[in-house]
Design a protein around this motif. Sequence first.
Motif, PDB file in Angstrom:
ATOM      1  N   VAL A  49       0.852  -1.201   0.000  1.00 20.75           N
ATOM      2  CA  VAL A  49       0.000   0.000   0.000  1.00 20.75           C
ATOM      3  C   VAL A  49       0.885   1.246   0.000  1.00 20.75           C
ATOM      4  CG1 VAL A  49      -1.750   1.308   1.261  1.00 20.75           C
ATOM      5  CG2 VAL A  49      -1.887  -1.184   1.189  1.00 20.75           C
ATOM      6  N   ILE A  50       1.927   1.230   0.836  1.00 19.12           N
ATOM      7  CA  ILE A  50       2.849   2.367   0.877  1.00 19.12           C
ATOM      8  C   ILE A  50       3.492   2.580  -0.494  1.00 19.12           C
ATOM      9  CG2 ILE A  50       5.027   3.215   1.835  1.00 19.12           C
ATOM     10  CD1 ILE A  50       4.308   1.840   4.475  1.00 19.12           C
ATOM     11  N   ALA A  51       3.948   1.498  -1.094  1.00 18.19           N
ATOM     12  CA  ALA A  51       4.593   1.602  -2.408  1.00 18.19           C
ATOM     13  C   ALA A  51       3.616   2.114  -3.462  1.00 18.19           C
ATOM     14  CB  ALA A  51       5.148   0.238  -2.818  1.00 18.19           C
ATOM     15  N   TYR A  52       2.346   1.684  -3.372  1.00 17.92           N
ATOM     16  CA  TYR A  52       1.334   2.101  -4.342  1.00 17.92           C
ATOM     17  C   TYR A  52       1.074   3.604  -4.242  1.00 17.92           C
ATOM     18  CZ  TYR A  52      -2.661   1.324  -7.443  1.00 17.92           C
ATOM     19  OH  TYR A  52      -3.507   1.326  -8.515  1.00 17.92           O
ATOM     20  N   VAL A  53       0.926   4.089  -3.014  1.00 16.10           N
ATOM     21  CA  VAL A  53       0.697   5.525  -2.816  1.00 16.10           C
ATOM     22  C   VAL A  53       1.928   6.316  -3.234  1.00 16.10           C
ATOM     23  CG1 VAL A  53       0.255   7.313  -1.072  1.00 16.10           C
ATOM     24  CG2 VAL A  53      -1.023   5.172  -1.003  1.00 16.10           C
ATOM     25  N   LYS A  54       3.099   5.762  -2.953  1.00 17.89           N
ATOM     26  CA  LYS A  54       4.347   6.424  -3.367  1.00 17.89           C
ATOM     27  C   LYS A  54       4.438   6.508  -4.888  1.00 17.89           C
ATOM     28  CE  LYS A  54       9.353   6.174  -2.572  1.00 17.89           C
ATOM     29  NZ  LYS A  54      10.442   5.357  -1.978  1.00 17.89           N
ATOM     30  N   ASP A  55       4.099   5.417  -5.575  1.00 18.31           N
ATOM     31  CA  ASP A  55       4.144   5.390  -7.040  1.00 18.31           C
ATOM     32  C   ASP A  55       3.110   6.325  -7.666  1.00 18.31           C
ATOM     33  OD1 ASP A  55       6.159   3.539  -6.881  1.00 18.31           O
ATOM     34  OD2 ASP A  55       4.881   1.805  -7.327  1.00 18.31           O
ATOM     35  N   SER A  56       2.016   6.560  -6.962  1.00  8.24           N
ATOM     36  CA  SER A  56       0.977   7.446  -7.506  1.00  8.24           C
ATOM     37  C   SER A  56       1.463   8.888  -7.616  1.00  8.24           C
ATOM     38  CB  SER A  56      -0.279   7.391  -6.631  1.00  8.24           C
ATOM     39  OG  SER A  56      -0.091   8.116  -5.414  1.00  8.24           O
ATOM     40  N   GLY A  57       2.461   9.229  -6.791  1.00  8.05           N
ATOM     41  CA  GLY A  57       2.983  10.591  -6.807  1.00  8.05           C
ATOM     42  C   GLY A  57       2.213  11.562  -5.948  1.00  8.05           C
ATOM     43  N   LEU A  58       1.301  11.054  -5.102  1.00  8.07           N
ATOM     44  CA  LEU A  58       0.534  11.945  -4.217  1.00  8.07           C
ATOM     45  C   LEU A  58       1.471  12.733  -3.318  1.00  8.07           C
ATOM     46  CD1 LEU A  58      -2.180  12.899  -2.944  1.00  8.07           C
ATOM     47  CD2 LEU A  58      -1.994  10.934  -1.392  1.00  8.07           C
ATOM     48  N   ARG A  59       1.298  14.045  -3.315  1.00  3.20           N
ATOM     49  CA  ARG A  59       2.110  14.913  -2.469  1.00  3.20           C
ATOM     50  C   ARG A  59       1.222  15.569  -1.425  1.00  3.20           C
ATOM     51  NH1 ARG A  59       6.260  18.107  -6.443  1.00  3.20           N
ATOM     52  NH2 ARG A  59       6.913  18.930  -4.426  1.00  3.20           N
ATOM     53  N   GLY A  60       1.782  15.870  -0.261  1.00  2.00           N
ATOM     54  CA  GLY A  60       1.027  16.457   0.835  1.00  2.00           C
ATOM     55  C   GLY A  60       0.305  17.718   0.417  1.00  2.00           C
ATOM     56  N   ARG A  61      -0.967  17.799   0.776  1.00  3.88           N
ATOM     57  CA  ARG A  61      -1.801  18.930   0.373  1.00  3.88           C
ATOM     58  C   ARG A  61      -1.890  20.007   1.456  1.00  3.88           C
ATOM     59  NH1 ARG A  61      -1.088  16.766  -4.304  1.00  3.88           N
ATOM     60  NH2 ARG A  61      -2.856  15.867  -5.434  1.00  3.88           N
ATOM     61  N   GLY A  62      -1.023  19.927   2.458  1.00  2.00           N
ATOM     62  CA  GLY A  62      -1.098  20.889   3.550  1.00  2.00           C
ATOM     63  C   GLY A  62      -0.191  22.089   3.410  1.00  2.00           C
ATOM     64  N   GLY A  63       0.710  22.080   2.422  1.00  2.71           N
ATOM     65  CA  GLY A  63       1.585  23.238   2.260  1.00  2.71           C
ATOM     66  C   GLY A  63       2.917  22.926   1.612  1.00  2.71           C
TER      67      GLY A  63
END
Length: 446
Positions: A49-63
Amino acid sequence: MAAEPAEKLLSPVLSAFWDDPRSWTLETYRAHDGYEGLRKALAMKPDDVIAYVKDSGLRGRGGAGFPTGMKWQFIPQGDGKPHYLVVNADESEPGTCKDIPLLFANPHALIEGIVIACHAIRSGHAFVYLRGEVVPVLRRLHAAVREAYEAGFLGKDILGSGLDVELTVHAGAGAYICGEETALLDSLEGRRGQPRLRPPFPAVAGLYACPTVVNNVESIASVPAIIHRGKEWFRSMGSEKSPGFTLYSLSGHVARPGQYEAPLGITLRQLLEMSGGMRPGHRLKFWTPGGSSTPLLTDEHLDVPLDYEGVGAAGSMLGTKALQCFDETTCVVRAVTRWTEFYAHESCGKCTPCREGTYWLVQLMRDIEAGKAAMSDLDKIADIADNINGKSFCALGDGAASPIFSSLKYFREEYEQHITGRGCPFDPAKSTLWADGPTAHLEVNA
């Protein structure tokens, strides 16, 4: 100008059914594939799951835009300590208003994301730190948590997977500094909210000195759609280094302010086209790409891609994507003075550069606005801002310095007009920016 129709520039995912009757309920959420991402995630190994989210390229939306999967990966495994997930819902950056409507209209997206994240980082307890002032949102979030417990999406043995997750919703006491992750952790532990010296970082010694992930509401709420629809779908939006969709908060002197969910990389010009432009008869003068703590930009930057790299190259930061737009009736000195007063008021006082620097910036900015300053004071405020920037415990000091630096860069002549003209050349009665109207301006000038 954008060639595509306005509606094709938007990508409603988190906001897809905000206008549904009772959009906040579990019934509505499940009608829109709610908790399907969780089922898929529970069938995967935590590291996958961690690798999948990492591969998606999601970046923190808080700043800061730090990669979410990478932050999860920092949690040490096999250490024998409890792991915690803390969701930062202490939204208080001036101009930022995305997390609160998201929680009000679609709280289950956050709850599903929390359970997925807890599975990934092997956590059994998550916390949502919410601003205590937003009581209607607090009540709605509590109701959604109850629904999730009753339906088996929280608590013991979630969906028969063996995963146990407890979720605690904590109402803060109204301090801007608690938006900083380590100050938030201190407040959550019952102490005064003040930033911690790092290292150690929260991933090693966070809440209760245990490994902790601190994520923004929008970051976590985006995870279920990524798991359910696929990382390729997510990467099909945005840019290579800033993929995906996000919420842009458009406010100020615009015809139709509000939340616009679009792929990263859209421009302010395109967003203004969708929102009816600036208020009739007026033009854009300056704007903030990520709230008042990000360096302001001007009408020259209308076509800057609103992603992390594009805004960075323009000399600012994407931040929380709080697009505050100001027209030509707005006095830049007055706006920056109000922001500076905010940062001075919200400084926790722990470090000297921020505590003393913001106080003196307010004194000088008030003098400049009132026409009581000397030309040398312009260099003085720049010098004070430089002594705060990068030298304080947390980013509050940087945020206080940003409007000073950027406004002097683009509008130094306007500062000089205040000094040579012995007062503000703008008529406050013509600006609708401040709710208290011209009264506050006259009091400052008194």
